[in-house]
Design a protein around this motif. Structure first.
Motif, PDB file in Angstrom:
ATOM      1  N   ARG A 115       0.838  -1.198   0.000  1.00  0.00           N
ATOM      2  CA  ARG A 115       0.000   0.000   0.000  1.00  0.00           C
ATOM      3  C   ARG A 115       0.875   1.251   0.000  1.00  0.00           C
ATOM      4  NH1 ARG A 115      -5.285  -0.833   3.918  1.00  0.00           N
ATOM      5  NH2 ARG A 115      -5.869  -2.916   3.183  1.00  0.00           N
ATOM      6  N   GLU A 116       0.277   2.321  -0.487  1.00  0.00           N
ATOM      7  CA  GLU A 116       0.955   3.614  -0.499  1.00  0.00           C
ATOM      8  C   GLU A 116       0.061   4.623   0.211  1.00  0.00           C
ATOM      9  OE1 GLU A 116       3.100   5.735  -4.056  1.00  0.00           O
ATOM     10  OE2 GLU A 116       0.974   6.305  -4.069  1.00  0.00           O
ATOM     11  N   ARG A 117       0.633   5.271   1.192  1.00  0.00           N
ATOM     12  CA  ARG A 117      -0.106   6.250   2.002  1.00  0.00           C
ATOM     13  C   ARG A 117       0.415   7.647   1.714  1.00  0.00           C
ATOM     14  NH1 ARG A 117      -1.761   7.144   7.471  1.00  0.00           N
ATOM     15  NH2 ARG A 117      -1.923   9.423   7.605  1.00  0.00           N
ATOM     16  N   ASN A 118      -0.495   8.573   1.485  1.00  0.00           N
ATOM     17  CA  ASN A 118      -0.148   9.991   1.441  1.00  0.00           C
ATOM     18  C   ASN A 118      -0.062  10.463   2.885  1.00  0.00           C
ATOM     19  OD1 ASN A 118      -0.091  12.801   1.287  1.00  0.00           O
ATOM     20  ND2 ASN A 118      -1.421  12.880  -0.506  1.00  0.00           N
ATOM     21  N   ILE A 119       1.148  10.750   3.361  1.00  0.00           N
ATOM     22  CA  ILE A 119       1.291  11.076   4.777  1.00  0.00           C
ATOM     23  C   ILE A 119       0.997  12.541   5.071  1.00  0.00           C
ATOM     24  CG2 ILE A 119       2.889   9.184   5.196  1.00  0.00           C
ATOM     25  CD1 ILE A 119       5.172  11.101   5.177  1.00  0.00           C
ATOM     26  N   GLU A 120       0.643  13.307   4.036  1.00  0.00           N
ATOM     27  CA  GLU A 120       0.174  14.667   4.248  1.00  0.00           C
ATOM     28  C   GLU A 120      -1.332  14.681   4.518  1.00  0.00           C
ATOM     29  OE1 GLU A 120       1.391  17.069   0.979  1.00  0.00           O
ATOM     30  OE2 GLU A 120       3.540  16.837   1.411  1.00  0.00           O
ATOM     31  N   SER A 121      -1.971  13.559   4.232  1.00  0.00           N
ATOM     32  CA  SER A 121      -3.397  13.385   4.506  1.00  0.00           C
ATOM     33  C   SER A 121      -3.574  11.948   4.992  1.00  0.00           C
ATOM     34  CB  SER A 121      -4.224  13.665   3.256  1.00  0.00           C
ATOM     35  OG  SER A 121      -3.961  12.704   2.252  1.00  0.00           O
ATOM     36  N   PHE A 122      -4.762  11.411   4.836  1.00  0.00           N
ATOM     37  CA  PHE A 122      -4.995  10.025   5.236  1.00  0.00           C
ATOM     38  C   PHE A 122      -5.366   9.151   4.032  1.00  0.00           C
ATOM     39  CE2 PHE A 122      -6.083  12.632   8.986  1.00  0.00           C
ATOM     40  CZ  PHE A 122      -5.099  12.156   9.851  1.00  0.00           C
ATOM     41  N   GLU A 123      -5.082   9.647   2.834  1.00  0.00           N
ATOM     42  CA  GLU A 123      -5.400   8.891   1.633  1.00  0.00           C
ATOM     43  C   GLU A 123      -4.430   7.713   1.472  1.00  0.00           C
ATOM     44  OE1 GLU A 123      -5.320  11.591  -1.601  1.00  0.00           O
ATOM     45  OE2 GLU A 123      -7.018  12.793  -0.883  1.00  0.00           O
ATOM     46  N   GLU A 124      -4.977   6.580   1.059  1.00  0.00           N
ATOM     47  CA  GLU A 124      -4.185   5.365   0.915  1.00  0.00           C
ATOM     48  C   GLU A 124      -4.684   4.596  -0.303  1.00  0.00           C
ATOM     49  OE1 GLU A 124      -2.716   2.042   4.104  1.00  0.00           O
ATOM     50  OE2 GLU A 124      -4.879   2.180   3.773  1.00  0.00           O
ATOM     51  N   LYS A 125      -3.770   3.979  -1.042  1.00  0.00           N
ATOM     52  CA  LYS A 125      -4.178   3.151  -2.164  1.00  0.00           C
ATOM     53  C   LYS A 125      -3.392   1.852  -2.154  1.00  0.00           C
ATOM     54  CE  LYS A 125      -1.115   4.633  -5.961  1.00  0.00           C
ATOM     55  NZ  LYS A 125      -1.061   5.177  -7.338  1.00  0.00           N
ATOM     56  N   VAL A 126      -3.975   0.813  -2.731  1.00  0.00           N
ATOM     57  CA  VAL A 126      -3.326  -0.488  -2.863  1.00  0.00           C
ATOM     58  C   VAL A 126      -2.543  -0.490  -4.168  1.00  0.00           C
ATOM     59  CG1 VAL A 126      -3.660  -2.973  -3.016  1.00  0.00           C
ATOM     60  CG2 VAL A 126      -5.163  -1.608  -1.557  1.00  0.00           C
ATOM     61  N   ILE A 127      -1.241  -0.734  -4.080  1.00  0.00           N
ATOM     62  CA  ILE A 127      -0.421  -0.750  -5.291  1.00  0.00           C
ATOM     63  C   ILE A 127      -0.101  -2.165  -5.752  1.00  0.00           C
ATOM     64  CG2 ILE A 127       0.535   1.545  -4.912  1.00  0.00           C
ATOM     65  CD1 ILE A 127       3.014   0.339  -3.745  1.00  0.00           C
ATOM     66  N   ALA A 128      -0.347  -3.146  -4.916  1.00  0.00           N
ATOM     67  CA  ALA A 128      -0.217  -4.551  -5.318  1.00  0.00           C
ATOM     68  C   ALA A 128      -0.985  -5.401  -4.304  1.00  0.00           C
ATOM     69  CB  ALA A 128       1.242  -4.984  -5.386  1.00  0.00           C
ATOM     70  N   ASP A 129      -1.689  -6.405  -4.811  1.00  0.00           N
ATOM     71  CA  ASP A 129      -2.520  -7.251  -3.955  1.00  0.00           C
ATOM     72  C   ASP A 129      -2.318  -8.698  -4.395  1.00  0.00           C
ATOM     73  OD1 ASP A 129      -4.543  -8.669  -2.657  1.00  0.00           O
ATOM     74  OD2 ASP A 129      -5.987  -7.033  -2.817  1.00  0.00           O
ATOM     75  N   ASN A 130      -1.836  -9.536  -3.483  1.00  0.00           N
ATOM     76  CA  ASN A 130      -1.531 -10.896  -3.920  1.00  0.00           C
ATOM     77  C   ASN A 130      -2.776 -11.741  -4.157  1.00  0.00           C
ATOM     78  OD1 ASN A 130      -2.165 -11.519  -1.204  1.00  0.00           O
ATOM     79  ND2 ASN A 130      -0.657 -13.151  -1.156  1.00  0.00           N
ATOM     80  N   ASN A 131      -3.939 -11.260  -3.759  1.00  0.00           N
ATOM     81  CA  ASN A 131      -5.181 -11.939  -4.125  1.00  0.00           C
ATOM     82  C   ASN A 131      -5.475 -11.819  -5.614  1.00  0.00           C
ATOM     83  OD1 ASN A 131      -6.033 -12.996  -1.600  1.00  0.00           O
ATOM     84  ND2 ASN A 131      -6.651 -10.947  -0.958  1.00  0.00           N
ATOM     85  N   LEU A 132      -4.828 -10.863  -6.278  1.00  0.00           N
ATOM     86  CA  LEU A 132      -5.017 -10.669  -7.715  1.00  0.00           C
ATOM     87  C   LEU A 132      -3.955 -11.378  -8.547  1.00  0.00           C
ATOM     88  CD1 LEU A 132      -5.911  -6.843  -7.756  1.00  0.00           C
ATOM     89  CD2 LEU A 132      -7.466  -8.798  -7.636  1.00  0.00           C
ATOM     90  N   VAL A 133      -2.971 -11.996  -7.873  1.00  0.00           N
ATOM     91  CA  VAL A 133      -1.858 -12.632  -8.592  1.00  0.00           C
ATOM     92  C   VAL A 133      -1.613 -14.048  -8.064  1.00  0.00           C
ATOM     93  CG1 VAL A 133      -0.716 -10.508  -9.328  1.00  0.00           C
ATOM     94  CG2 VAL A 133      -0.243 -11.421  -7.046  1.00  0.00           C
ATOM     95  N   ASP A 134      -2.698 -14.805  -7.977  1.00  0.00           N
ATOM     96  CA  ASP A 134      -2.633 -16.215  -7.578  1.00  0.00           C
ATOM     97  C   ASP A 134      -2.079 -16.425  -6.177  1.00  0.00           C
ATOM     98  OD1 ASP A 134      -3.605 -16.896 -10.100  1.00  0.00           O
ATOM     99  OD2 ASP A 134      -1.606 -17.157 -10.949  1.00  0.00           O
ATOM    100  N   GLY A 135      -2.252 -15.444  -5.304  1.00  0.00           N
ATOM    101  CA  GLY A 135      -1.771 -15.586  -3.935  1.00  0.00           C
ATOM    102  C   GLY A 135      -0.271 -15.569  -3.791  1.00  0.00           C
ATOM    103  N   SER A 136       0.422 -15.030  -4.780  1.00  0.00           N
ATOM    104  CA  SER A 136       1.889 -15.035  -4.767  1.00  0.00           C
ATOM    105  C   SER A 136       2.441 -14.084  -3.708  1.00  0.00           C
ATOM    106  CB  SER A 136       2.424 -14.628  -6.144  1.00  0.00           C
ATOM    107  OG  SER A 136       1.962 -15.507  -7.141  1.00  0.00           O
ATOM    108  N   CYS A 137       3.592 -14.439  -3.176  1.00  0.00           N
ATOM    109  CA  CYS A 137       4.257 -13.582  -2.199  1.00  0.00           C
ATOM    110  C   CYS A 137       4.828 -12.356  -2.901  1.00  0.00           C
ATOM    111  CB  CYS A 137       5.376 -14.351  -1.500  1.00  0.00           C
ATOM    112  SG  CYS A 137       6.189 -13.417  -0.180  1.00  0.00           S
ATOM    113  N   MET A 138       4.820 -11.228  -2.226  1.00  0.00           N
ATOM    114  CA  MET A 138       5.379  -9.979  -2.747  1.00  0.00           C
ATOM    115  C   MET A 138       6.280  -9.383  -1.672  1.00  0.00           C
ATOM    116  SD  MET A 138       1.931  -8.346  -4.435  1.00  0.00           S
ATOM    117  CE  MET A 138       1.178  -8.220  -2.811  1.00  0.00           C
ATOM    118  N   ASN A 139       7.480  -8.972  -2.051  1.00  0.00           N
ATOM    119  CA  ASN A 139       8.391  -8.465  -1.027  1.00  0.00           C
ATOM    120  C   ASN A 139       9.450  -7.536  -1.602  1.00  0.00           C
ATOM    121  OD1 ASN A 139      10.067 -10.317  -2.329  1.00  0.00           O
ATOM    122  ND2 ASN A 139       9.920 -11.833  -0.697  1.00  0.00           N
ATOM    123  N   CYS A 140      10.211  -6.945  -0.706  1.00  0.00           N
ATOM    124  CA  CYS A 140      11.396  -6.145  -1.033  1.00  0.00           C
ATOM    125  C   CYS A 140      11.101  -5.027  -2.022  1.00  0.00           C
ATOM    126  CB  CYS A 140      12.526  -7.047  -1.559  1.00  0.00           C
ATOM    127  SG  CYS A 140      13.018  -8.316  -0.384  1.00  0.00           S
TER     128      CYS A 140
END
Length: 490
Positions: free
Chosen positions: A152-177
């Motif tokens: 996720r990416e958070r705008n720390i000047e406000s409270f807005e947040e968005k998902v930039i990658a979700d492993n539920n959309l990529v066969d449950g694959s691990c995401m890291n680093c």
């Protein structure tokens, strides 16, 4: 349109006046000596002028409260029950006006029918801003459940947040680093595992899927960093083994049975390895470039029998030169921090963008310090070699996974302080003379957020700009983009 906007402003003002009028007002106030039991602990911290409101609550039986924040030119008073949530617009105006000044915060609360006023605390508003975006991996803090992961990416000047990658959309694959080049959202990468995975490289919104490995390497790329030019990345290749502790403060251990370093040439699809580093008798990991790109800092340990001698696995801080024009490693290896001398193990070195400091963590042993309660951050002055143990920053729990702001005045790190289980992102200020301030946790719209969010904020990374993609773009790349192979050059 202008009339509609004016009407909206008028309605908003009326609502605010009504709420303020209905809120309980302090009367017959008694001053007390004990500090206000605020959560999160935002008392007496240095904050950037572009941070979101530091909303907090009282950890007592308060039924009403009033908080006044006073500066040299502006002030702000907010009423609530046991929570205080500052209006975003008024908060921003206050901090912008009071840059470089000290704000005084006065908390008055009604407890058991009596109004109590606690001793005031302060917020020092720094002249330097912090990079406005923070990314992190949300994950359960253990090994049992890892298949529900989001970046996720958070705008720390406000409270807005968005998902930039979700492993539920990529066969449950691990995401890291996930990492950034020069704290720039237009230059980033992360490893996406799975049958259609690869290293996802983002350069100005163009997404590539790379296979950063070769038969001559120990494994595919793992921990890494960008060269300042953006043309290269330096990575470790590791054979990683998990092990499990019976002790509650060291649940999970991860160690390497083999590891080397390699540099990825993103423009020519080649991996540049070095014989002087490819040594079976030495484990190398956590490489990072210097601010000017002329050096690679990394961690190295003599190989030991594992897991039997795990407590003797201790990494020193080393460096080796890199010639970006020729694409060549240097020949001499320097040791900057000796594990045997300091009787510890260094992890995650990160150079400040101004080239002045190297921030790293130290545990008793190994390379997986997030479950090592003793893990602390250290700050090395690269000009003098002096090491600051950062007593105002560290806690009695693991403090690690750090990232610099682009102006070198702030850094973020993950800390398990508090409950000892869930890592949360904390920010700390470094003054021009190198003094570190008391850290504070990432503010949330609801100050109870961390009480009911059962996720760790893993690997917090600062960036000055947002990434130009989201989770749907990553799903498309995972499903439809062909992976690019890399060859090894010696």
């Amino acid at each position: 349109m202008k009339m509609i906007d004016n009407i909206k402003r008028l309605i908003g003002l009326v609502v605010w006046l009504v709420c303020t009028a209905c809120a309980s007002q302090p009367e017959q106030v008694t001053k007390v000596s004990e500090p206000a039991p605020i959560y999160p602990d935002y008392a007496d911290v240095t904050i950037p002028y572009n941070i979101a409101p530091l909303n907090f609550l009282l950890r007592n039986d308060a039924s009403a409260l009033q908080v006044t924040v006073s500066g040299q030119k502006e002030s702000l008073t907010v009423n609530g029950d046991r929570k205080v949530c500052f209006p975003l617009h008024k908060w921003k105006n206050l901090l912008e006006t009071e840059k470089g000044q000290t704000l005084t915060v006065t908390v008055t609360a009604r407890v058991d029918g009596k109004w109590l006023q606690y001793p005031a605390f302060t917020w020092q508003v720094a002249l330097e801003k912090i990079d406005g975006f923070l990314s992190y991996r949300l994950i359960e803090p253990g090994y049992e459940v890892w298949n529900t992961i989001q970046l996720r990416e958070r705008n720390i000047e406000s409270f807005e947040e968005k998902v930039i990658a979700d492993n539920n959309l990529v066969d449950g694959s691990c995401m890291n680093c996930h990492i950034y080049g020069k704290q720039d959202g237009n230059l980033s990468l992360f490893h996406l595992r799975g049958k259609n995975g690869g290293t996802i490289l983002n350069r100005n919104g163009g997404l590539r899927k790379l296979s950063l490995k070769d038969d001559q390497m120990v494994s595919g790329a793992v921990y890494g960093d960008f060269h300042p030019s953006g043309h290269y990345g330096v990575f470790s290749s590791n054979i990683i083994i998990p092990a499990y502790h019976a002790h509650d403060n060291k649940r999970l251990e991860v160690y390497d049975t083999a590891s080397d370093l390699a540099i990825a040439d993103f423009d020519n699809n080649r991996m540049i390895v070095a014989p002087q580093i490819a040594r079976k008798e030495v484990f190398e990991t956590f490489p990072t470039f210097s601010a000017d790109g002329n050096w690679v800092y990394y961690c190295a340990s003599p190989a030991v029998e594992l897991p039997d001698s795990l407590h003797q696995l201790k990494y020193s801080l080393c460096r080796i030169a890199f010639d970006a024009e020729k694409g060549e490693w240097g020949t001499q290896i320097d040791t900057l921090w000796n594990a045997e001398t300091h009787n510890g193990s260094v992890c995650f070195p990160k150079a400040s963008p101004d080239g002045r400091y190297l921030l790293y963590s130290v545990a008793d042993y190994g390379t997986f310090p997030i479950w090592h309660r003793e893990t602390d951050l250290k700050l090395m002055n690269l000009q003098t070699g002096e090491i600051d143990p950062l007593p105002t920053v560290n806690s009695d729990r693991s403090d690690t996974y750090h990232s610099w702001s682009s102006n070198s005045r702030w850094f973020v790190f993950a800390s398990k302080r508090g409950d000892g289980q869930y890592g949360k992102p904390y920010f700390a200020y470094i003054s021009p003379d190198g003094t570190a301030g008391k850290p504070f946790v990432l503010p949330q719209k609801d100050p109870e957020h961390y009480d009911y969010t059962f996720k760790s904020y893993n690997i917090p990374e600062l960036s000055a700009t947002p990434v130009p993609f989201d989770a749907s773009d990553i799903r498309r790349v995972y499903q439809k983009t062909k992976v690019e192979e890399f060859s090894v050059a010696r």
